[in-house]
Design a protein around this motif. Structure first.
Motif, PDB file in Angstrom:
ATOM      1  N   UNK A   1       0.802  -1.229   0.000  1.00 20.83           N
ATOM      2  CA  UNK A   1       0.000   0.000   0.000  1.00 20.83           C
ATOM      3  C   UNK A   1       0.836   1.281   0.000  1.00 20.83           C
ATOM      4  N   UNK A   2       1.838   1.424   0.873  1.00 21.53           N
ATOM      5  CA  UNK A   2       2.593   2.682   0.826  1.00 21.53           C
ATOM      6  C   UNK A   2       3.346   2.873  -0.486  1.00 21.53           C
ATOM      7  N   UNK A   3       3.893   1.802  -1.030  1.00 18.80           N
ATOM      8  CA  UNK A   3       4.612   1.923  -2.303  1.00 18.80           C
ATOM      9  C   UNK A   3       3.643   2.243  -3.438  1.00 18.80           C
ATOM     10  N   UNK A   4       2.440   1.682  -3.379  1.00 22.67           N
ATOM     11  CA  UNK A   4       1.427   1.978  -4.387  1.00 22.67           C
ATOM     12  C   UNK A   4       1.002   3.441  -4.316  1.00 22.67           C
ATOM     13  N   UNK A   5       0.728   3.920  -3.119  1.00 24.63           N
ATOM     14  CA  UNK A   5       0.326   5.323  -2.974  1.00 24.63           C
ATOM     15  C   UNK A   5       1.438   6.273  -3.410  1.00 24.63           C
ATOM     16  N   UNK A   6       2.671   5.928  -3.097  1.00 24.37           N
ATOM     17  CA  UNK A   6       3.798   6.760  -3.532  1.00 24.37           C
ATOM     18  C   UNK A   6       3.926   6.745  -5.051  1.00 24.37           C
ATOM     19  N   UNK A   7       3.718   5.583  -5.644  1.00 22.36           N
ATOM     20  CA  UNK A   7       3.776   5.460  -7.107  1.00 22.36           C
ATOM     21  C   UNK A   7       2.702   6.334  -7.749  1.00 22.36           C
ATOM     22  N   UNK A   8       1.499   6.286  -7.177  1.00 18.74           N
ATOM     23  CA  UNK A   8       0.401   7.111  -7.689  1.00 18.74           C
ATOM     24  C   UNK A   8       0.762   8.587  -7.546  1.00 18.74           C
ATOM     25  N   UNK A   9       1.292   8.972  -6.400  1.00 17.83           N
ATOM     26  CA  UNK A   9       1.667  10.372  -6.168  1.00 17.83           C
ATOM     27  C   UNK A   9       2.726  10.833  -7.155  1.00 17.83           C
ATOM     28  N   UNK A  10       3.644   9.949  -7.459  1.00 15.32           N
ATOM     29  CA  UNK A  10       4.748  10.269  -8.368  1.00 15.32           C
ATOM     30  C   UNK A  10       4.297  10.422  -9.811  1.00 15.32           C
ATOM     31  N   UNK A  11       3.299   9.678 -10.190  1.00 12.64           N
ATOM     32  CA  UNK A  11       2.945   9.598 -11.615  1.00 12.64           C
ATOM     33  C   UNK A  11       1.653  10.304 -11.982  1.00 12.64           C
ATOM     34  N   UNK A  12       0.965  10.850 -11.000  1.00 11.62           N
ATOM     35  CA  UNK A  12      -0.287  11.566 -11.264  1.00 11.62           C
ATOM     36  C   UNK A  12      -0.081  13.062 -11.085  1.00 11.62           C
ATOM     37  N   UNK A  13      -0.827  13.787 -11.829  1.00 11.74           N
ATOM     38  CA  UNK A  13      -0.854  15.227 -11.614  1.00 11.74           C
ATOM     39  C   UNK A  13      -1.591  15.549 -10.329  1.00 11.74           C
ATOM     40  N   UNK A  14      -1.385  16.735  -9.830  1.00 10.66           N
ATOM     41  CA  UNK A  14      -2.002  17.151  -8.573  1.00 10.66           C
ATOM     42  C   UNK A  14      -3.529  17.095  -8.636  1.00 10.66           C
ATOM     43  N   UNK A  15      -4.074  17.350  -9.812  1.00 16.09           N
ATOM     44  CA  UNK A  15      -5.523  17.375  -9.987  1.00 16.09           C
ATOM     45  C   UNK A  15      -6.149  15.975  -9.873  1.00 16.09           C
ATOM     46  N   UNK A  16      -5.484  14.954 -10.423  1.00 16.07           N
ATOM     47  CA  UNK A  16      -6.015  13.584 -10.428  1.00 16.07           C
ATOM     48  C   UNK A  16      -5.706  12.796  -9.154  1.00 16.07           C
ATOM     49  N   UNK A  17      -4.750  13.247  -8.376  1.00 21.21           N
ATOM     50  CA  UNK A  17      -4.260  12.479  -7.230  1.00 21.21           C
ATOM     51  C   UNK A  17      -5.358  12.119  -6.222  1.00 21.21           C
ATOM     52  N   UNK A  18      -6.208  13.049  -5.774  1.00 24.52           N
ATOM     53  CA  UNK A  18      -7.237  12.658  -4.791  1.00 24.52           C
ATOM     54  C   UNK A  18      -8.179  11.575  -5.313  1.00 24.52           C
ATOM     55  N   UNK A  19      -8.544  11.662  -6.574  1.00 27.14           N
ATOM     56  CA  UNK A  19      -9.433  10.658  -7.167  1.00 27.14           C
ATOM     57  C   UNK A  19      -8.739   9.293  -7.202  1.00 27.14           C
ATOM     58  N   UNK A  20      -7.481   9.268  -7.593  1.00 26.00           N
ATOM     59  CA  UNK A  20      -6.736   8.001  -7.651  1.00 26.00           C
ATOM     60  C   UNK A  20      -6.562   7.411  -6.253  1.00 26.00           C
ATOM     61  N   UNK A  21      -6.267   8.263  -5.263  1.00 30.32           N
ATOM     62  CA  UNK A  21      -6.149   7.792  -3.877  1.00 30.32           C
ATOM     63  C   UNK A  21      -7.464   7.182  -3.403  1.00 30.32           C
ATOM     64  N   UNK A  22      -8.567   7.826  -3.729  1.00 27.90           N
ATOM     65  CA  UNK A  22      -9.882   7.314  -3.332  1.00 27.90           C
ATOM     66  C   UNK A  22     -10.158   5.960  -3.971  1.00 27.90           C
ATOM     67  N   UNK A  23      -9.755   5.795  -5.212  1.00 25.41           N
ATOM     68  CA  UNK A  23      -9.953   4.511  -5.896  1.00 25.41           C
ATOM     69  C   UNK A  23      -9.088   3.430  -5.249  1.00 25.41           C
ATOM     70  N   UNK A  24      -7.845   3.754  -4.912  1.00 21.67           N
ATOM     71  CA  UNK A  24      -6.965   2.798  -4.231  1.00 21.67           C
ATOM     72  C   UNK A  24      -7.582   2.403  -2.887  1.00 21.67           C
ATOM     73  N   UNK A  25      -8.076   3.377  -2.127  1.00 18.52           N
ATOM     74  CA  UNK A  25      -8.711   3.090  -0.836  1.00 18.52           C
ATOM     75  C   UNK A  25      -9.945   2.211  -1.024  1.00 18.52           C
ATOM     76  N   UNK A  26     -10.714   2.459  -2.073  1.00 11.99           N
ATOM     77  CA  UNK A  26     -11.900   1.656  -2.345  1.00 11.99           C
ATOM     78  C   UNK A  26     -11.526   0.208  -2.662  1.00 11.99           C
TER      79      UNK A  26
END
Length: 167
Positions: free
Chosen positions: A127-152
């Motif tokens: 999970x932490x490596x996945x969230x970091x990967x998402x943070x690294x590769x997503x723009x600031x605008x898409x990040x909250x949506x991607x985090x929510x999908x990962x949490x789901x």
């Protein structure tokens, strides 16, 4: 140092995101899929005269897994920052699978505890490596949506695991 400048957003493709979601789903399912079996494994290991100890050991085994997640997720996050996130995710998935396989072949209480602890230790890498990967590769605008999908997907795995394990 501005984080956005230090880590360029290179774009997270749909396929890579799906692989990350599958990784998160699989480790969260691995936690729950074993829950319906733990009392039966404990009864087999402890023997017929010790059925009163089964609930206590079941609770401790569940707690051990989640404590490993709680304490080691930050360490895995640091390791994924210093090294390769994909390697940390892959190591977590493979090792979690091996520890799950260990659970199928336990012959002692110590082996059962070791299997659950190792499963928690290595699941904590994903999970932490996945969230970091998402943070690294997503723009600031898409990040909250991607985090929510990962949490789901994490929650979905916690729900599906016991259902599948009980089935």
């Amino acid at each position: 140092m501005d984080v956005e400048r230090a880590i360029p957003a290179t774009g997270l493709t749909s396929i890579r995101f799906a692989v990350l979601l599958a990784a998160v789903l699989s480790v969260s399912m691995a936690y729950g899929v074993t829950l319906p079996f733990l009392p039966f494994i404990l009864e087999r290991i402890l023997g017929p005269g010790h059925s009163g100890a089964v609930p206590g050991h079941t609770g401790l085994l569940i707690a051990l897994y989640t404590l490993a997640l709680f304490f080691l997720s930050p360490l895995w996050g640091i390791l994924s920052d210093r090294f390769n996130r994909r390697v940390v995710i892959a190591l977590g998935l493979i090792s979690s699978g091996v520890s799950l396989g260990m659970l199928d072949n336990v012959s002692s209480l110590a082996m059962l505890y070791a299997s659950r602890m190792l499963s928690g230790i290595f699941s904590a890498a994903v999970l932490p490596a996945t969230l970091a990967y998402v943070a690294e590769t997503c723009g600031e605008k898409d990040r909250p949506k991607k985090y929510a999908i990962v949490a789901s997907f994490t929650s979905l795995g916690f729900m599906l695991g016991p259902m599948i394990g009980g089935w």
